[in-house]
Design a protein around this motif. Structure first.
Motif, short mmCIF file in Angstrom:
data_model
loop_
_atom_site.label_atom_id
_atom_site.label_comp_id
_atom_site.label_asym_id
_atom_site.label_seq_id
_atom_site.Cartn_x
_atom_site.Cartn_y
_atom_site.Cartn_z
N PRO A 3 5.80 11.45 0.56
CA PRO A 3 6.01 11.66 -0.88
C PRO A 3 6.40 10.40 -1.63
O PRO A 3 6.22 10.32 -2.85
N ALA A 4 6.94 9.39 -0.92
CA ALA A 4 7.37 8.16 -1.58
C ALA A 4 6.16 7.28 -1.90
O ALA A 4 5.08 7.44 -1.33
N ASP A 5 6.35 6.36 -2.83
CA ASP A 5 5.31 5.38 -3.16
C ASP A 5 5.71 4.04 -2.54
O ASP A 5 6.47 3.26 -3.11
N MET A 10 0.83 -1.19 0.00
CA MET A 10 0.00 0.00 0.00
C MET A 10 0.87 1.25 0.00
O MET A 10 1.92 1.29 0.65
N ASP A 11 0.42 2.27 -0.71
CA ASP A 11 1.10 3.56 -0.70
C ASP A 11 0.62 4.37 0.49
O ASP A 11 -0.59 4.47 0.75
N ASP A 12 1.55 4.94 1.23
CA ASP A 12 1.23 5.80 2.37
C ASP A 12 0.99 7.21 1.83
O ASP A 12 1.92 7.88 1.37
N ARG A 13 -0.25 7.67 1.91
CA ARG A 13 -0.59 8.97 1.33
C ARG A 13 0.01 10.14 2.09
O ARG A 13 0.00 11.27 1.58
N ASP A 14 0.54 9.88 3.28
CA ASP A 14 1.12 10.96 4.09
C ASP A 14 2.61 11.17 3.81
O ASP A 14 3.25 11.97 4.48
#
Length: 426
Positions: A102-104, A96-100
């Motif tokens: 800048p990295a994916d 899962m990408d952490d929306r908080d």
């Protein structure tokens, strides 16, 4: 000080559990909802690493929907309990990408094959699995054929060498060899179990779904958020479906602490652990509906200890025996629904049975809108025991041993009495 019990019934229940493993590390299995200030649970996890200079903790965040944020938060919490945050390493393993950030982080999905990330595991003296979705973790750490990825092999090696493993919520679910993936308790009891090829929509139907866990916990099945989400029936059916003899349901903010080297486990934290023994249970279907009889249920709280090689249960001395010295003398109401008090084991099996001179059995009913229902029938047996007392912080705690439990299929019919019907009956 402890009161030690060696009972034939417990010795029988514990036969066949694995013998002590001299070099294996501790397990700290948390039922979710872990509060940052829970000194008992964090102390149990950090005990070994706090005694070693430059010891390191690896945090595996693969279950989380916010992996980087979860990892950073765990470093802060460990620091609050006296561990150097600079010695906490985030393992880059996620889907899962952490929306908080800048990295994916979803690009970390091949971390289980990364030499750099495996090196983090190999340097760790303790490994913590965060909460989230347990199926994300197994998909990341198991290969498609069910065998170990290189990272999981490294985790097993470190645990065998003495590293502590801990996890909460999803990080607890993955601990057993067979894993409860999904399932709401009532649906689990009245609907068929999902097969291994269920669709995503079916997985969200509430039906029981089982899969492969990571197998660190040698004693049976694990379930979490246990009392808070009323999962006793879910665990009972999972035991029947997997053929496992023992199951352990862990409340929130509570840990089952397992020391394989001494063949012992104990309870830490705010709630309790429900121990379901299915070794003498028998199940079947009535008109296509699931039922099981002959379960034995125990409830252990902070300080209670089980030495499984010896078949010995130790209860802290602040708890007094209740059987023969019952506090309650009025039968508790059988039934179900919002109008009755909480239906956790301390209330039903404690206040209702082993601490109640007026009751030898209690029933609780749950039903769906279409009338399909289940009856939980709790019974006090010759082997049943209870203990109650207040701990050093004034918290009331029960220990309950070997209460009988049957889960029976039923059907109910509910209708609203109209004002006209009421007047006609007057």
């Amino acid at each position: 000080m402890f009161r030690t019990l060696i009972r034939a019934a417990f010795a029988a229940a514990l036969l066949g559990l694995p013998a002590s493993a001299q070099a294996q590390g501790r397990l700290v299995i948390v039922g979710g909802g872990l509060q940052d200030d829970n000194a008992q649970v964090y102390g149990a996890f950090l005990e070994a690493v706090n005694t070693r200079a430059e010891a390191r903790i690896a945090v595996i965040v693969g279950a989380s929907g916010s992996p980087a944020t979860s990892g950073g938060r765990m470093a802060e919490v460990f620091a609050a309990h006296g561990f150097d945050a600079d010695l906490v390493d985030l393992v880059r393993l996620a889907v899962m990408d952490d929306r908080d950030t800048p990295a994916d982080e979803s690009r970390w999905d091949r971390g289980a094959w990364s030499d750099e990330q495996i090196a983090v595991i190999e340097a760790a003296d303790a490994i913590w699995f965060t909460g989230g979705d347990q199926m994300r973790l197994t998909r990341l750490l198991l290969q498609d054929d069910g065998t170990d990825t290189p990272m999981l092999t490294a985790i097993r090696q470190r645990h065998a060498q003495g590293a502590t493993l801990g996890g909460t919520s999803a990080g607890a679910a993955i601990m057993s060899a067979r894993m409860i993936q999904r399932g709401d308790t009532l649906t689990t009891l009245v609907e068929p179990v999902l097969d291994a090829h269920a669709s995503e929509d079916e997985m969200e139907s509430g039906r029981l779904s089982l899969g492969q866990g990571l197998g660190f916990f040698p004693l049976g099945l694990v379930d979490q958020h246990f009392e808070e989400r009323a999962r006793l029936g879910r665990l009972a059916r999972a035991l029947v479906e997997t053929g496992a003899a023992q199951g352990f349901g862990i409340d929130e903010d509570t840990a089952l602490v397992v020391d394989p080297a001494s063949s012992a486990f104990w309870i830490a934290g705010a709630g309790g652990v429900s121990w379901v023994d299915a070794s003498d249970a028998h199940s079947g279907e009535t008109s296509g509906r699931f039922g099981v009889e002959g379960l034995r249920v125990s409830y252990l709280s902070a300080g209670d200890r089980v030495d499984w090689d010896a078949g010995r249960v130790s209860i802290p001395d602040y708890k007094s025996a209740t059987v023969g010295n019952e506090y309650f003398r009025t039968p508790v109401a059988s039934g179900g629904g919002m109008a009755l008090p909480p239906a956790g084991l301390p209330e039903v099996a404690g206040e209702g049975l082993v601490d109640n001179s007026a009751s030898s059995a209690v029933e609780r009913v749950s039903f769906a809108a279409d009338g399909r229902a289940v009856i939980y029938r709790f019974s006090q047996t010759a082997d049943s025991q209870g203990y109650w007392g207040r701990d050093s912080e004034g918290e009331a705690r029960y220990s309950i041993l070997r209460v009988g439990l049957d889960i029976l299929p039923a059907h109910v019919s509910v209708s609203v009495i109209s004002s006209e019907q009421g007047q006609a009956n007057d």
